[in-house]
Design a protein around this motif. Structure first.
Motif, PDB file in Angstrom:
ATOM      1  N   ASP A  43      15.717   1.674 -27.380  1.00  8.50           N
ATOM      2  CA  ASP A  43      15.586   2.339 -26.088  1.00  8.50           C
ATOM      3  C   ASP A  43      16.763   3.294 -25.934  1.00  8.50           C
ATOM      4  O   ASP A  43      17.919   2.849 -25.896  1.00  8.50           O
ATOM      5  CB  ASP A  43      15.592   1.320 -24.956  1.00  8.50           C
ATOM      6  N   ARG A  72      11.958   4.593 -27.999  1.00 10.23           N
ATOM      7  CA  ARG A  72      11.511   4.852 -26.632  1.00 10.23           C
ATOM      8  C   ARG A  72      12.587   5.679 -25.919  1.00 10.23           C
ATOM      9  O   ARG A  72      13.458   5.133 -25.243  1.00 10.23           O
ATOM     10  CB  ARG A  72      11.259   3.532 -25.901  1.00 10.23           C
ATOM     11  N   LEU A  97      16.704   1.147 -17.001  1.00  9.21           N
ATOM     12  CA  LEU A  97      16.767   0.814 -18.424  1.00  9.21           C
ATOM     13  C   LEU A  97      17.040  -0.669 -18.619  1.00  9.21           C
ATOM     14  O   LEU A  97      16.367  -1.342 -19.415  1.00  9.21           O
ATOM     15  CB  LEU A  97      17.854   1.651 -19.091  1.00  9.21           C
ATOM     16  N   THR A 101      14.476  -3.933 -20.755  1.00  8.01           N
ATOM     17  CA  THR A 101      14.804  -4.394 -22.094  1.00  8.01           C
ATOM     18  C   THR A 101      15.932  -5.418 -22.048  1.00  8.01           C
ATOM     19  O   THR A 101      16.764  -5.408 -21.138  1.00  8.01           O
ATOM     20  CB  THR A 101      15.221  -3.223 -23.014  1.00  8.01           C
TER      21      THR A 101
END
Length: 215
Positions: A43, A72, A97, A101
């Motif tokens: 990410d 991502r 964010l 995750t």
């Protein structure tokens, strides 16, 4: 040199204040990790540069630096050099964010970086990712703010050369800068390599590390 393994990370977060920060600070580490662990989730969040040429450069570069990864990326449009004035938007992006995750590894700027955007983002990361391994990368620049890192990722000569080549290929908008060249990037990697008994390396600060020596 004392070596401690960080396990086998399956999820990585990489953040930068500007397009090219992640690649400059941790591009070799991402290449090493992604080549060794196909399918690792990455990410990536970049706070500025969205909506134009810089975003296109960044998306292509991140794909090249994360081969085979479940990448991502998010590139926002906060103004370059003005992050302190846009603290709420930056904080919201970092918290979003964090909410999607649970990384094994976080790559972020240093909290004592001379650039206010880098430094501000680094401080946000320390509050959002409290129980994670956070490696704080360095970015060479005219400020002369490079310090004494506490962690190193050795890079093979092939990876070091690949990093430098990808930086030149994917960020043509930055080639006019006097510090943005092969000698600067490879020279720093060589110095960090000397410090950890390798040919090349990327270096990081680590604020907190919990050991499990009996596990």
């Amino acid at each position: 040199m004392i070596a401690l393994g960080a396990g086998r990370p399956d999820r990585v977060v990489a953040v930068g204040a500007h397009c090219d920060d992640i690649a400059i600070g941790a591009g070799g580490t991402l290449l090493t990790l992604c080549l060794a662990r196909p399918g690792v989730r990455v990410d990536a969040l970049v706070l500025s540069g969205g909506g134009g040429e810089r975003e296109q450069e960044e998306l292509a570069a991140l794909a090249a630096f994360c081969p085979g990864a479940d990448l991502r990326p998010t590139v926002l449009k906060l103004p370059d050099g003005r992050m302190p004035a846009h603290w709420e938007e930056a904080k919201a992006a970092v918290e979003e964010l964090r909410g999607r995750t649970e990384p094994d590894l976080v790559l972020a700027p240093r909290t004592d970086d001379a650039h206010q955007d880098h430094r501000g983002l680094a401080k946000l990361m320390t509050t959002a990712f409290r129980d994670h391994l956070v490696l704080r990368y360095e970015i060479v620049k005219w400020d002369g703010d490079l310090g004494r890192p506490s962690a190193y990722q050795p890079l093979t000569p092939e990876i070091a050369e690949r990093k430098v080549r990808l930086l030149q290929e994917h960020y043509p908008s930055q080639r006019h800068r006097p510090w943005y060249d092969r000698e600067a990037f490879l020279g720093l990697a060589r110095i960090r390599g000397i410090e950890c008994h390798a040919r090349y390396a990327e270096a990081f600060d680590v604020a907190k590390l919990t050991l499990n020596l009996g596990g």
